[in-house]
Design a protein around this motif. Structure first.
Motif, PDB file in Angstrom:
ATOM      1  N   LEU A 250      15.356  56.076 -24.498  1.00  0.00           N
ATOM      2  CA  LEU A 250      16.475  55.942 -23.582  1.00  0.00           C
ATOM      3  C   LEU A 250      17.098  54.700 -23.666  1.00  0.00           C
ATOM      4  O   LEU A 250      16.679  53.612 -23.858  1.00  0.00           O
ATOM      5  CB  LEU A 250      16.204  56.366 -21.969  1.00  0.00           C
ATOM      6  CG  LEU A 250      15.629  57.627 -21.629  1.00  0.00           C
ATOM      7  CD1 LEU A 250      15.093  57.534 -20.177  1.00  0.00           C
ATOM      8  CD2 LEU A 250      16.482  58.648 -21.857  1.00  0.00           C
ATOM      9  N   SER A 251      18.477  54.858 -23.404  1.00  0.00           N
ATOM     10  CA  SER A 251      19.481  53.775 -23.388  1.00  0.00           C
ATOM     11  C   SER A 251      19.512  53.024 -22.135  1.00  0.00           C
ATOM     12  O   SER A 251      19.181  53.906 -21.284  1.00  0.00           O
ATOM     13  CB  SER A 251      20.583  53.833 -23.968  1.00  0.00           C
ATOM     14  OG  SER A 251      21.336  54.786 -23.206  1.00  0.00           O
ATOM     15  N   ARG A 252      19.999  51.910 -22.052  1.00  0.00           N
ATOM     16  CA  ARG A 252      20.253  51.176 -20.879  1.00  0.00           C
ATOM     17  C   ARG A 252      21.263  51.934 -19.902  1.00  0.00           C
ATOM     18  O   ARG A 252      21.219  52.371 -18.895  1.00  0.00           O
ATOM     19  CB  ARG A 252      20.769  49.824 -20.750  1.00  0.00           C
ATOM     20  CG  ARG A 252      20.978  49.178 -19.370  1.00  0.00           C
ATOM     21  CD  ARG A 252      19.998  49.109 -18.197  1.00  0.00           C
ATOM     22  NE  ARG A 252      18.810  48.024 -19.097  1.00  0.00           N
ATOM     23  CZ  ARG A 252      17.912  47.943 -18.438  1.00  0.00           C
ATOM     24  NH1 ARG A 252      17.474  48.605 -17.197  1.00  0.00           N
ATOM     25  NH2 ARG A 252      16.776  47.316 -18.944  1.00  0.00           N
ATOM     26  N   ALA A 253      22.048  52.582 -20.652  1.00  0.00           N
ATOM     27  CA  ALA A 253      23.315  53.362 -20.030  1.00  0.00           C
ATOM     28  C   ALA A 253      22.849  54.715 -19.488  1.00  0.00           C
ATOM     29  O   ALA A 253      23.194  55.159 -18.315  1.00  0.00           O
ATOM     30  CB  ALA A 253      24.373  53.634 -21.188  1.00  0.00           C
ATOM     31  N   GLN A 254      21.741  55.398 -20.320  1.00  0.00           N
ATOM     32  CA  GLN A 254      21.375  56.498 -19.779  1.00  0.00           C
ATOM     33  C   GLN A 254      20.433  56.471 -18.447  1.00  0.00           C
ATOM     34  O   GLN A 254      20.552  57.173 -17.531  1.00  0.00           O
ATOM     35  CB  GLN A 254      20.530  57.348 -20.997  1.00  0.00           C
ATOM     36  CG  GLN A 254      21.131  57.839 -22.096  1.00  0.00           C
ATOM     37  CD  GLN A 254      20.348  58.280 -23.177  1.00  0.00           C
ATOM     38  OE1 GLN A 254      19.473  57.374 -23.619  1.00  0.00           O
ATOM     39  NE2 GLN A 254      20.410  59.463 -23.741  1.00  0.00           N
ATOM     40  N   LEU A 255      19.941  55.317 -18.506  1.00  0.00           N
ATOM     41  CA  LEU A 255      18.777  54.962 -17.297  1.00  0.00           C
ATOM     42  C   LEU A 255      19.755  54.811 -16.096  1.00  0.00           C
ATOM     43  O   LEU A 255      19.580  55.275 -14.887  1.00  0.00           O
ATOM     44  CB  LEU A 255      17.987  53.755 -17.490  1.00  0.00           C
ATOM     45  CG  LEU A 255      16.799  54.083 -18.431  1.00  0.00           C
ATOM     46  CD1 LEU A 255      16.142  52.649 -19.130  1.00  0.00           C
ATOM     47  CD2 LEU A 255      15.829  54.971 -17.950  1.00  0.00           C
ATOM     48  N   ASP A 256      20.824  54.081 -16.403  1.00  0.00           N
ATOM     49  CA  ASP A 256      21.704  53.941 -15.263  1.00  0.00           C
ATOM     50  C   ASP A 256      22.246  55.064 -14.582  1.00  0.00           C
ATOM     51  O   ASP A 256      22.345  55.309 -13.524  1.00  0.00           O
ATOM     52  CB  ASP A 256      22.931  52.795 -15.537  1.00  0.00           C
ATOM     53  CG  ASP A 256      22.283  51.471 -15.842  1.00  0.00           C
ATOM     54  OD1 ASP A 256      21.298  50.942 -15.471  1.00  0.00           O
ATOM     55  OD2 ASP A 256      23.256  50.564 -16.599  1.00  0.00           O
ATOM     56  N   LEU A 257      22.761  55.977 -15.556  1.00  0.00           N
ATOM     57  CA  LEU A 257      23.149  57.162 -15.307  1.00  0.00           C
ATOM     58  C   LEU A 257      22.129  57.999 -14.497  1.00  0.00           C
ATOM     59  O   LEU A 257      22.293  58.754 -13.455  1.00  0.00           O
ATOM     60  CB  LEU A 257      23.529  58.002 -16.411  1.00  0.00           C
ATOM     61  CG  LEU A 257      24.391  59.311 -16.204  1.00  0.00           C
ATOM     62  CD1 LEU A 257      25.354  59.023 -15.050  1.00  0.00           C
ATOM     63  CD2 LEU A 257      24.755  60.001 -17.286  1.00  0.00           C
ATOM     64  N   LEU A 258      21.013  58.071 -14.868  1.00  0.00           N
ATOM     65  CA  LEU A 258      19.817  58.811 -14.260  1.00  0.00           C
ATOM     66  C   LEU A 258      19.601  58.189 -12.873  1.00  0.00           C
ATOM     67  O   LEU A 258      19.383  59.059 -11.847  1.00  0.00           O
ATOM     68  CB  LEU A 258      18.644  58.652 -14.970  1.00  0.00           C
ATOM     69  CG  LEU A 258      18.621  59.822 -16.440  1.00  0.00           C
ATOM     70  CD1 LEU A 258      17.291  59.233 -17.262  1.00  0.00           C
ATOM     71  CD2 LEU A 258      18.714  61.038 -15.987  1.00  0.00           C
ATOM     72  N   ARG A 259      19.553  56.911 -12.577  1.00  0.00           N
ATOM     73  CA  ARG A 259      19.371  56.396 -11.274  1.00  0.00           C
ATOM     74  C   ARG A 259      20.817  56.718 -10.517  1.00  0.00           C
ATOM     75  O   ARG A 259      20.351  56.868  -9.060  1.00  0.00           O
ATOM     76  CB  ARG A 259      19.239  54.975 -11.687  1.00  0.00           C
ATOM     77  CG  ARG A 259      17.844  54.731 -11.776  1.00  0.00           C
ATOM     78  CD  ARG A 259      17.540  53.049 -11.613  1.00  0.00           C
ATOM     79  NE  ARG A 259      18.762  52.209 -12.291  1.00  0.00           N
ATOM     80  CZ  ARG A 259      18.589  51.793 -13.224  1.00  0.00           C
ATOM     81  NH1 ARG A 259      17.612  51.857 -14.188  1.00  0.00           N
ATOM     82  NH2 ARG A 259      19.631  50.799 -13.798  1.00  0.00           N
ATOM     83  N   THR A 260      21.710  56.628 -10.754  1.00  0.00           N
ATOM     84  CA  THR A 260      22.807  57.168 -10.058  1.00  0.00           C
ATOM     85  C   THR A 260      23.412  58.267  -9.660  1.00  0.00           C
ATOM     86  O   THR A 260      24.066  58.684  -8.755  1.00  0.00           O
ATOM     87  CB  THR A 260      24.103  55.972 -10.463  1.00  0.00           C
ATOM     88  OG1 THR A 260      24.728  56.540 -11.886  1.00  0.00           O
ATOM     89  CG2 THR A 260      23.870  54.704 -10.496  1.00  0.00           C
ATOM     90  N   SER A 261      23.004  59.236 -10.698  1.00  0.00           N
ATOM     91  CA  SER A 261      23.569  60.672 -10.536  1.00  0.00           C
ATOM     92  C   SER A 261      22.635  61.396  -9.618  1.00  0.00           C
ATOM     93  O   SER A 261      21.508  61.209  -9.489  1.00  0.00           O
ATOM     94  CB  SER A 261      23.479  61.422 -12.148  1.00  0.00           C
ATOM     95  OG  SER A 261      22.352  61.377 -12.317  1.00  0.00           O
ATOM     96  N   GLY A 262      23.468  62.141  -8.771  1.00  0.00           N
ATOM     97  CA  GLY A 262      22.486  63.321  -8.070  1.00  0.00           C
ATOM     98  C   GLY A 262      22.170  64.424  -8.753  1.00  0.00           C
ATOM     99  O   GLY A 262      22.268  64.413 -10.018  1.00  0.00           O
ATOM    100  N   GLY A 263      21.486  65.368  -8.161  1.00  0.00           N
ATOM    101  CA  GLY A 263      21.080  66.482  -9.086  1.00  0.00           C
ATOM    102  C   GLY A 263      19.682  66.353  -9.754  1.00  0.00           C
ATOM    103  O   GLY A 263      18.976  65.689  -9.126  1.00  0.00           O
ATOM    104  N   PRO A 264      19.410  67.198 -10.526  1.00  0.00           N
ATOM    105  CA  PRO A 264      18.013  67.395 -11.197  1.00  0.00           C
ATOM    106  C   PRO A 264      17.447  66.042 -11.814  1.00  0.00           C
ATOM    107  O   PRO A 264      17.881  65.246 -12.436  1.00  0.00           O
ATOM    108  CB  PRO A 264      18.023  68.391 -12.066  1.00  0.00           C
ATOM    109  CG  PRO A 264      19.554  68.711 -12.413  1.00  0.00           C
ATOM    110  CD  PRO A 264      20.262  68.133 -11.188  1.00  0.00           C
TER     111      PRO A 264
END
Length: 67
Positions: A53-67
């Protein structure tokens, strides 16, 4: 032992098709080995270091709602 937050993050990455179960197990295993040697390493760092995973993907996973 991984934190509940680390497990939830890995599960979310798996559900979103960004990470396989095998990759997650590998990373958690590596982090546990490092901890046993007295080296504190978070699962996020391992995921990035191994190129899963990239840092951007991790940031998105942490901040996004949903699954």
């Amino acid at each position: 032992m991984p934190s509940a937050e680390e497990i939830a993050l890995a599960n979310k990455a798996i559900r979103n098709g960004l990470l396989t179960i095998e990759e997650a197990r590998e990373c958690f295993g590596f982090a546990a080995q490092q901890k046993n040697q007295g080296i504190a390493v978070g699962i996020e760092d391992v995921l990035i270091e191994r190129g899963y995973l990239s840092r951007a993907q991790l940031d998105l996973l942490r901040t996004s709602g949903g699954p």
